[in-house]
Enzyme design. Structure first.
Site, PDB file in Angstrom:
ATOM      1  N   SER A  38      -9.469  15.254  -2.488  1.00 14.13           N
ATOM      2  CA  SER A  38      -8.070  14.976  -2.203  1.00 14.13           C
ATOM      3  C   SER A  38      -7.183  14.936  -3.432  1.00 14.13           C
ATOM      4  O   SER A  38      -6.014  15.293  -3.369  1.00 14.13           O
ATOM      5  CB  SER A  38      -7.942  13.642  -1.470  1.00 14.13           C
ATOM      6  OG  SER A  38      -8.704  13.663  -0.296  1.00 14.13           O
ATOM      7  N   THR A  39      -7.704  14.473  -4.549  1.00 16.17           N
ATOM      8  CA  THR A  39      -6.861  14.298  -5.726  1.00 16.17           C
ATOM      9  C   THR A  39      -7.421  15.068  -6.912  1.00 16.17           C
ATOM     10  O   THR A  39      -8.605  15.430  -6.939  1.00 16.17           O
ATOM     11  CB  THR A  39      -6.743  12.805  -6.110  1.00 16.17           C
ATOM     12  OG1 THR A  39      -8.047  12.321  -6.425  1.00 16.17           O
ATOM     13  CG2 THR A  39      -6.138  11.986  -4.982  1.00 16.17           C
TER      14      THR A  39
END
Length: 185
Positions: A9-10
């Site tokens: 996600s990051t």
């Protein structure tokens, strides 16, 4: 053919763990995304789904890497099923290549449908309760009753064109036509 899909996600997260697990599982090709699961557009997943053919297995490290929500996951699995593509999740040891795995996904689907039906029932009950209290749904009329009657009168007298009436009253043609239909009922 086993096709792997990994997602983090990051930017500070790494794909290493997922990639290692997918390679160890024997995936011939692995696609990945560095993007939040909330985003609908996931290019890596799109590529994986594009090359997958009937008989292939889409392999993910965990189910939450594939779907943004249970509903999204079920939609993806349904698409895979329609195309004859199986799904396998390494961490949960769930696969649609066997009957018990398919059963689990059918249970997920039944729960999601149950949730949708509950939401629909609550929405309908809320609308009924609002109507009982005198609330009307929909967009409010652009003109009050007297102005609507005037617009229709101008139309029936044929002194003005439809465009002129609309400009004069500040309404669109479809709105004028709906007022005409409303009064002619």
């Amino acid at each position: 053919m086993l096709i792997g899909y990994a997602r983090v996600s990051t930017d500070d997260q790494k794909l290493n763990l997922q990639m290692d697990a997918l390679q160890q599982a024997g995936c011939a090709k692995i696609y990945s995304d560095h993007i939040s699961g909330v985003k609908a557009a996931r290019p890596g997943l799109s590529q994986a789904l594009e090359i997958a053919r009937a008989g292939d297995v889409l392999v993910v490290w965990r189910l939450d890497r594939l779907g943004r929500s249970l509903k999204d996951l079920i939609e993806i699995i349904s698409q895979l099923d329609e195309r004859g593509i199986e799904l396998s999740s390494l961490s949960e040891s769930i696969t649609t290549t066997n009957n018990s795995g398919r059963l689990i996904f059918h249970l997920f689907g039944a729960l999601a449908e149950f949730e949708r039906n509950l939401i629909r029932e609550r929405t309908t009950a809320g609308l009924v309760a609002a109507r009982a209290r005198g609330h009307k749904g929909g967009r409010p009329k652009a003109l009050d009753s007297a102005k609507r009657q005037l617009a229709v009168k101008l139309y029936t007298e044929k002194q003005y064109t439809i465009v002129e009436i609309c400009r004069l009253m500040g309404i669109s043609k479809p709105t004028l036509y709906s007022y005409i239909a409303e009064i002619n009922r």
